[in-house]
Every structure is written in C-alpha cells, then in structure tokens.
Design a protein around this motif. Structure first.
Motif, PDB file in Angstrom:
ATOM      1  N   GLU A 269      84.030  48.837  21.889  1.00  0.00           N
ATOM      2  CA  GLU A 269      84.658  49.432  23.077  1.00  0.00           C
ATOM      3  C   GLU A 269      83.691  50.424  23.702  1.00  0.00           C
ATOM      4  O   GLU A 269      83.029  51.202  23.002  1.00  0.00           O
ATOM      5  N   LEU A 270      83.619  50.411  25.026  1.00  0.00           N
ATOM      6  CA  LEU A 270      82.733  51.331  25.739  1.00  0.00           C
ATOM      7  C   LEU A 270      83.280  52.755  25.645  1.00  0.00           C
ATOM      8  O   LEU A 270      84.442  53.008  25.976  1.00  0.00           O
ATOM      9  N   ASP A 271      82.437  53.660  25.167  1.00  0.00           N
ATOM     10  CA  ASP A 271      82.799  55.073  25.093  1.00  0.00           C
ATOM     11  C   ASP A 271      82.366  55.724  26.404  1.00  0.00           C
ATOM     12  O   ASP A 271      81.170  55.883  26.668  1.00  0.00           O
ATOM     13  N   LEU A 272      83.330  56.103  27.237  1.00  0.00           N
ATOM     14  CA  LEU A 272      82.999  56.644  28.555  1.00  0.00           C
ATOM     15  C   LEU A 272      82.325  58.008  28.470  1.00  0.00           C
ATOM     16  O   LEU A 272      81.705  58.461  29.438  1.00  0.00           O
ATOM     17  N   ASN A 273      82.440  58.680  27.303  1.00  0.00           N
ATOM     18  CA  ASN A 273      81.737  59.956  27.118  1.00  0.00           C
ATOM     19  C   ASN A 273      80.265  59.738  26.794  1.00  0.00           C
ATOM     20  O   ASN A 273      79.417  60.573  27.118  1.00  0.00           O
ATOM     21  N   PHE A 274      79.981  58.604  26.137  1.00  0.00           N
ATOM     22  CA  PHE A 274      78.596  58.231  25.807  1.00  0.00           C
ATOM     23  C   PHE A 274      78.390  56.763  26.176  1.00  0.00           C
ATOM     24  O   PHE A 274      78.244  55.906  25.291  1.00  0.00           O
ATOM     25  N   PRO A 275      78.436  56.446  27.481  1.00  0.00           N
ATOM     26  CA  PRO A 275      78.407  55.037  27.919  1.00  0.00           C
ATOM     27  C   PRO A 275      77.063  54.366  27.643  1.00  0.00           C
ATOM     28  O   PRO A 275      76.033  54.769  28.175  1.00  0.00           O
ATOM     29  N   ASP A 276      77.113  53.375  26.780  1.00  0.00           N
ATOM     30  CA  ASP A 276      75.892  52.665  26.405  1.00  0.00           C
ATOM     31  C   ASP A 276      76.291  51.273  25.908  1.00  0.00           C
ATOM     32  O   ASP A 276      76.956  51.150  24.881  1.00  0.00           O
ATOM     33  N   GLN A 277      75.879  50.235  26.635  1.00  0.00           N
ATOM     34  CA  GLN A 277      76.276  48.892  26.212  1.00  0.00           C
ATOM     35  C   GLN A 277      75.645  48.499  24.879  1.00  0.00           C
ATOM     36  O   GLN A 277      76.221  47.735  24.115  1.00  0.00           O
ATOM     37  N   GLU A 278      74.461  49.048  24.579  1.00  0.00           N
ATOM     38  CA  GLU A 278      73.823  48.734  23.301  1.00  0.00           C
ATOM     39  C   GLU A 278      74.625  49.307  22.142  1.00  0.00           C
ATOM     40  O   GLU A 278      74.768  48.683  21.087  1.00  0.00           O
ATOM     41  N   LEU A 279      75.174  50.504  22.353  1.00  0.00           N
ATOM     42  CA  LEU A 279      75.997  51.127  21.321  1.00  0.00           C
ATOM     43  C   LEU A 279      77.269  50.318  21.092  1.00  0.00           C
ATOM     44  O   LEU A 279      77.716  50.133  19.950  1.00  0.00           O
ATOM     45  N   MET A 280      77.836  49.805  22.182  1.00  0.00           N
ATOM     46  CA  MET A 280      79.042  48.988  22.079  1.00  0.00           C
ATOM     47  C   MET A 280      78.741  47.686  21.336  1.00  0.00           C
ATOM     48  O   MET A 280      79.540  47.234  20.511  1.00  0.00           O
TER      49      MET A 280
END
Length: 301
Positions: A269-280
């Motif tokens: 899930e995309l974290d809008l506080n730390f938006p990063d598609q690689e992290l997702m």
C-alpha cells in the motif's frame, strides 16, 4: 476556373510540370478559398472515384461522405485563415473502402495582387507506416505470450498512478501474485503446458478485474496488479477473490491430463507520508515471500 488558369495564378503555366504532377502516384488537388476544386491530378480522380470534369467546381461535401468531407474542409479552412504550409496526419473512415491513415501536405498560393487565392494539397497514405508503429508500440508495451501489459509498461503505469495518488491524496495498493509450484509444471508437462497455464491465469485476472485496475506480467510466473483508489484492506479482499478464481481453474494439459493451479500473493500500500512506489513494491514482495513460507495459496500483508 480551370487547371490552366490556376497554374497561371501559380505562375507555373508549364505543360511539363502539369504532366509531372499528373503522373505522381499520390492524390494532388487544388482549391479556391471557398473550398471549391480548381483541379487535380489523375491519382486524385481515382481517390475520389469520379472524373476530373466532375470534381472541378465541386466541394468536398459533394464528393465524399459528410464525416470525410468534415476532415478535409475543417483543415482547409484553418489553412486559408492562417496562410502558409500545413501538415497533418489523420485517420480517414470511408464506408466504401477500408479505413486508412493519411498525411496531408498543403500550402496556400496567391494571385497577382498577393492575396490568398487558394491552396494546393497532397494526400499520402501512411496506413502501413501507422500499422507498423502500432505493432512496435504493442511489442514495447505488451507481453507476447499473455497479451497483457509487460513489466516495462506495468512499471510505467505504476509510476503514473503513484504520482496521481500523491497529488490527489488518494489510496493506492498493489498485489504481487506468484503462481505456486510453476517450475514443477514445466518440468513435468513441458514449457508448452506452462505457457497454457500462464495464459489462462492472465485471462482470469484480466476478465475479473475492475476497469480501473492495471494488470501486467511482472516476471516468469509473477503478475503485478495495481489497484487505484484501494486501501490495503480492499486489496486483500480483491486478492482473495483472485486466489479463489485461480484455485477453481481446471487447466487441460493433454487429452487425459488436467491440473489445478494456486497462487500466493503479497499486498503493498502506498504510504502518503512517505510516497515511494519502490517501497510499496518491496512491501508486497516481502508479503509474498511470507505467503510462500507459510504454505502457499494464500494472501499476506
């Protein structure tokens, strides 16, 4: 006004030039500022399907269906209003012929006083070129085996959807789905049977997806499913539905052999506080690994 008078306006009253224009293989036409034909070459008579004598003095609406005449007339009026050179590419749909894609090269000409007197245009059929471009575009964006997006296009779509979700502050989730025991299918039944399994799995995912979702073949037996406007909880429900659908498939391998398939899935899930598609993606990949470790054929987050 006939062809001879037109070429006087063009200062090209030269029989040799007229012969050359008439011999060119692509349609060429001349019009006055009101859209009436002043002349054309032989190729244009074949394109229009009528003789030159019939064409001269007519407008496009008297020679072509309204939807085709609209294309020609609107562009011609733009050129008359903004004299010079105009180049356009446009599809042409004619009920009496196959649809085509053409490039229109046009330029205005002036009379002895310097006032715009009309335009001369050429029609070049670029249908084959466009078909090749579309074919190369498809090869670049779609997986050849499953006919869904490939990893390159899926990654591109993910970046765009992440950017949109961040801008709108809306949820975005994804599923990484891996078919269980796929290597043993290839080893037991051969790669051709493995291809059948991949195709059926891709079709099942695509046919049961929402219109907003993006599905791509992410690896050998791995699929990426991008879910706009979806929280992790919603993604888990969707993934569970896919898991059950795949589990219910009966894949006929030979006339006497069939098999069932299962899939393990990880949610990100995309974290809008730390938006990063690689992290997702890493989050989903880690969850997938957990699903495999826990016995496969399950969804983890």
């Amino acid at each position: 006004m006939d062809d001879t008078k037109l070429h006087q306006l063009l200062r090209d009253n030269n029989k040799a030039l007229l012969l050359v224009i008439d011999a060119l293989p692509f349609p060429i036409y001349y019009k006055d500022i009101h859209g009436r034909y002043l002349g054309c070459n032989k190729a244009y008579t074949e394109y229009a399907g009528v003789e030159r004598e019939v064409i001269i003095g007519k407008t496009a609406y008297q020679l072509f269906a309204p939807e085709v005449a609209d294309v020609f007339t609107i562009l011609d009026k733009q050129l008359i209003n903004e004299p010079g050179v105009q180049i356009n590419e446009t599809p042409i749909h004619r009920s009496d012929k196959d649809s085509s894609y053409v490039k229109l090269h046009k330029a205005t000409f002036c009379d002895e006083t310097g006032a715009v007197a009309g335009l001369i245009g050429a029609i070049i059929d670029i249908t084959e070129q466009k078909n090749l471009e579309n074919k190369f575009q498809r090869l670049a964006s779609y997986d050849d085996l499953t006919s869904i997006y490939n990893r390159r296009e899926g990654t591109k779509q993910l970046i765009n959807l992440c950017t949109d979700a961040i801008r709108k502050k809306r949820p975005l989730s994804l599923i990484i789905l891996d078919l269980d025991n796929f290597k043993s299918i290839n080893d037991t039944y051969g790669h051709g049977s493995g291809d059948v399994v991949l195709k059926m799995a891709a079709q099942t995912l695509e046919h049961n997806s929402r219109t907003s979702d993006i599905i791509c073949r992410y690896g050998g037996e791995e699929f990426l499913i991008i879910l706009p406007e979806t929280t992790a909880a919603g993604a888990i429900n969707i993934a569970e539905r896919y898991r059950l659908l795949l589990e219910q498939l009966n894949v006929q391998i030979t006339s006497s052999d069939s098999l069932t398939i299962t899939a393990s899935m990880g949610i990100g899930e995309l974290d809008l506080n730390f938006p990063d598609q690689e992290l997702m993606l890493k989050q989903a990949d880690k969850a997938l690994y957990k699903a495999k470790e826990n016995g496969k054929n399950q969804v983890c987050y």
